[in-house]
Enzyme design. Structure first.
Site, PDB file in Angstrom:
ATOM      1  N   GLY A  60      10.304  -6.182 -32.666  1.00  0.00           N
ATOM      2  CA  GLY A  60      10.726  -4.804 -32.463  1.00  0.00           C
ATOM      3  C   GLY A  60       9.892  -3.802 -33.223  1.00  0.00           C
ATOM      4  O   GLY A  60      10.227  -2.625 -33.265  1.00  0.00           O
ATOM      5  N   CYS A  61       8.806  -4.258 -33.824  1.00  0.00           N
ATOM      6  CA  CYS A  61       7.947  -3.363 -34.593  1.00  0.00           C
ATOM      7  C   CYS A  61       6.608  -3.179 -33.880  1.00  0.00           C
ATOM      8  O   CYS A  61       6.133  -4.072 -33.190  1.00  0.00           O
ATOM      9  CB  CYS A  61       7.710  -3.925 -35.997  1.00  0.00           C
ATOM     10  SG  CYS A  61       9.222  -4.106 -36.954  1.00  0.00           S
ATOM     11  N   GLU A  62       6.017  -2.011 -34.061  1.00  0.00           N
ATOM     12  CA  GLU A  62       4.739  -1.679 -33.457  1.00  0.00           C
ATOM     13  C   GLU A  62       3.619  -2.587 -33.975  1.00  0.00           C
ATOM     14  O   GLU A  62       2.738  -2.983 -33.247  1.00  0.00           O
ATOM     15  CB  GLU A  62       4.432  -0.215 -33.789  1.00  0.00           C
ATOM     16  CG  GLU A  62       3.406   0.434 -32.921  1.00  0.00           C
ATOM     17  CD  GLU A  62       3.350   1.926 -33.185  1.00  0.00           C
ATOM     18  OE1 GLU A  62       2.433   2.343 -33.901  1.00  0.00           O
ATOM     19  OE2 GLU A  62       4.226   2.651 -32.685  1.00  0.00           O
ATOM     20  N   ASN A  63       3.648  -2.873 -35.254  1.00  0.00           N
ATOM     21  CA  ASN A  63       2.679  -3.756 -35.899  1.00  0.00           C
ATOM     22  C   ASN A  63       3.400  -5.015 -36.356  1.00  0.00           C
ATOM     23  O   ASN A  63       4.617  -5.029 -36.442  1.00  0.00           O
ATOM     24  CB  ASN A  63       2.080  -3.078 -37.144  1.00  0.00           C
ATOM     25  CG  ASN A  63       1.373  -1.785 -36.821  1.00  0.00           C
ATOM     26  OD1 ASN A  63       1.921  -0.720 -37.030  1.00  0.00           O
ATOM     27  ND2 ASN A  63       0.165  -1.873 -36.312  1.00  0.00           N
TER      28      ASN A  63
END
Length: 149
Positions: A60-63
């Protein structure tokens, strides 16, 4: 239960929630806050590769982001983590300042994301970064719940 924290960092001890609030209060532009996030990301020591396991990698994180914790003998939780992105790493550093060294009970009764509102950061985040920030907060809450079992 180990008495030595895994992956020690200055957040929660040398860099505190109160200190961040004081520093960020002087910033009126998003660019100043952004620069401070990058500075904070540089102060978060890199997580050793051996600790970057799939079990602690958050979705769920961009990175790519890793966050875990350990319960210390005094009953508090030590959180440690890392991210491949500078801004996300800075956001993680802010979160660590807010949650480090607290008891599971304190973490479950508080909002780990309140500091981002207090610092004027949450309103400026993109939808994907906000989603990643929520994933970090959820991981903190899970760790606190797990520590009480």
């Amino acid at each position: 239960m180990s008495t030595t924290p895994l992956a020690p960092h200055p957040f929660g001890d040398l860099i505190t929630e109160a200190g961040l609030k004081e520093k960020f209060a002087s910033f009126h532009q998003w660019e100043d806050r952004y620069r401070q996030l990058i500075q904070l990301s540089r102060q978060l020591p890199a997580l050793p590769e051996a600790l970057k396991t799939p079990e602690i990698e958050l979705s769920g994180c961009e990175n790519r982001v890793w966050l875990s914790s350990q319960r210390l003998p005094n009953g508090t939780l030590h959180f440690y983590g890392d991210s491949e992105g500078r801004i996300v790493r800075g956001l993680l550093a802010v979160l660590l300042a807010a949650v480090e060294g607290k008891t599971p009970q304190a973490l479950l009764t508080g909002d780990p994301l309140q500091i981002f509102d207090d610092l004027g950061l949450r309103a400026q985040l993109s939808a994907s970064r906000s989603s990643g920030l929520q994933a970090l907060a959820d991981a903190v809450q899970r760790a606190a719940s797990d520590a009480l079992r």
